[in-house]
Design a protein around this motif. Structure first.
Motif, mmCIF file in Angstrom:
data_model
loop_
_atom_site.group_PDB
_atom_site.id
_atom_site.type_symbol
_atom_site.label_atom_id
_atom_site.label_comp_id
_atom_site.label_asym_id
_atom_site.label_seq_id
_atom_site.Cartn_x
_atom_site.Cartn_y
_atom_site.Cartn_z
ATOM 1 N N ASN A 122 -6.093 3.400 -6.070
ATOM 2 C CA ASN A 122 -5.692 1.848 -5.547
ATOM 3 C C ASN A 122 -5.090 1.647 -3.934
ATOM 4 O O ASN A 122 -5.905 0.798 -3.164
ATOM 5 C CB ASN A 122 -4.776 0.877 -5.890
ATOM 6 N N GLY A 175 -7.734 -0.141 -1.313
ATOM 7 C CA GLY A 175 -6.992 -1.144 0.045
ATOM 8 C C GLY A 175 -6.924 -0.757 1.150
ATOM 9 O O GLY A 175 -6.803 -1.422 2.052
ATOM 10 N N LYS A 176 -6.730 0.543 1.435
ATOM 11 C CA LYS A 176 -6.710 0.961 2.599
ATOM 12 C C LYS A 176 -7.759 0.498 3.043
ATOM 13 O O LYS A 176 -8.067 0.218 4.558
ATOM 14 C CB LYS A 176 -5.847 2.408 2.532
ATOM 15 N N LEU A 183 0.904 -1.084 0.037
ATOM 16 C CA LEU A 183 0.403 -0.115 0.225
ATOM 17 C C LEU A 183 0.944 1.429 -0.105
ATOM 18 O O LEU A 183 0.570 1.984 -1.125
ATOM 19 C CB LEU A 183 -0.428 0.010 1.081
ATOM 20 N N ARG A 198 1.649 1.904 -3.721
ATOM 21 C CA ARG A 198 1.240 2.531 -4.487
ATOM 22 C C ARG A 198 1.294 3.831 -4.244
ATOM 23 O O ARG A 198 0.901 4.728 -4.962
ATOM 24 C CB ARG A 198 0.098 1.878 -4.242
#
Length: 83
Positions: free
Chosen positions: A59, A63-64, A4, A7
């Protein structure tokens, strides 16, 4: 979590590059005569960069949110270990 963070890093770099390209183009066009070819060439660099950067940032935030419960449980486990 490391994925993460990577990203977020890549997203920030690509978006920053795209924005800085357009800022440099605006400054160039203000100082020198407007050049349509220069605008097209730099847009071919900036637009994909912005698109990829925004995709990385989306993203990251998705995702977080998906891993929020897992990260909270991990944080609670670390605080209970310290006590």
């Amino acid at each position: 979590k490391e994925k993460l963070i990577m990203r977020l890093l890549y997203g920030s770099i690509f978006v920053g590059f795209g924005i800085l390209t357009y800022v440099a183009l605006a400054v160039y066009m203000c100082i020198f005569r407007p050049d349509k070819d220069m605008f097209v060439v730099l847009s071919l660099l900036a637009v994909p960069s912005l698109a990829v950067g925004i995709a990385f940032l989306i993203n990251f935030f998705v995702g977080k949110n998906m891993l929020a419960k897992e990260m909270e449980a991990e944080r609670d486990a670390k605080t209970s270990e310290k006590k």
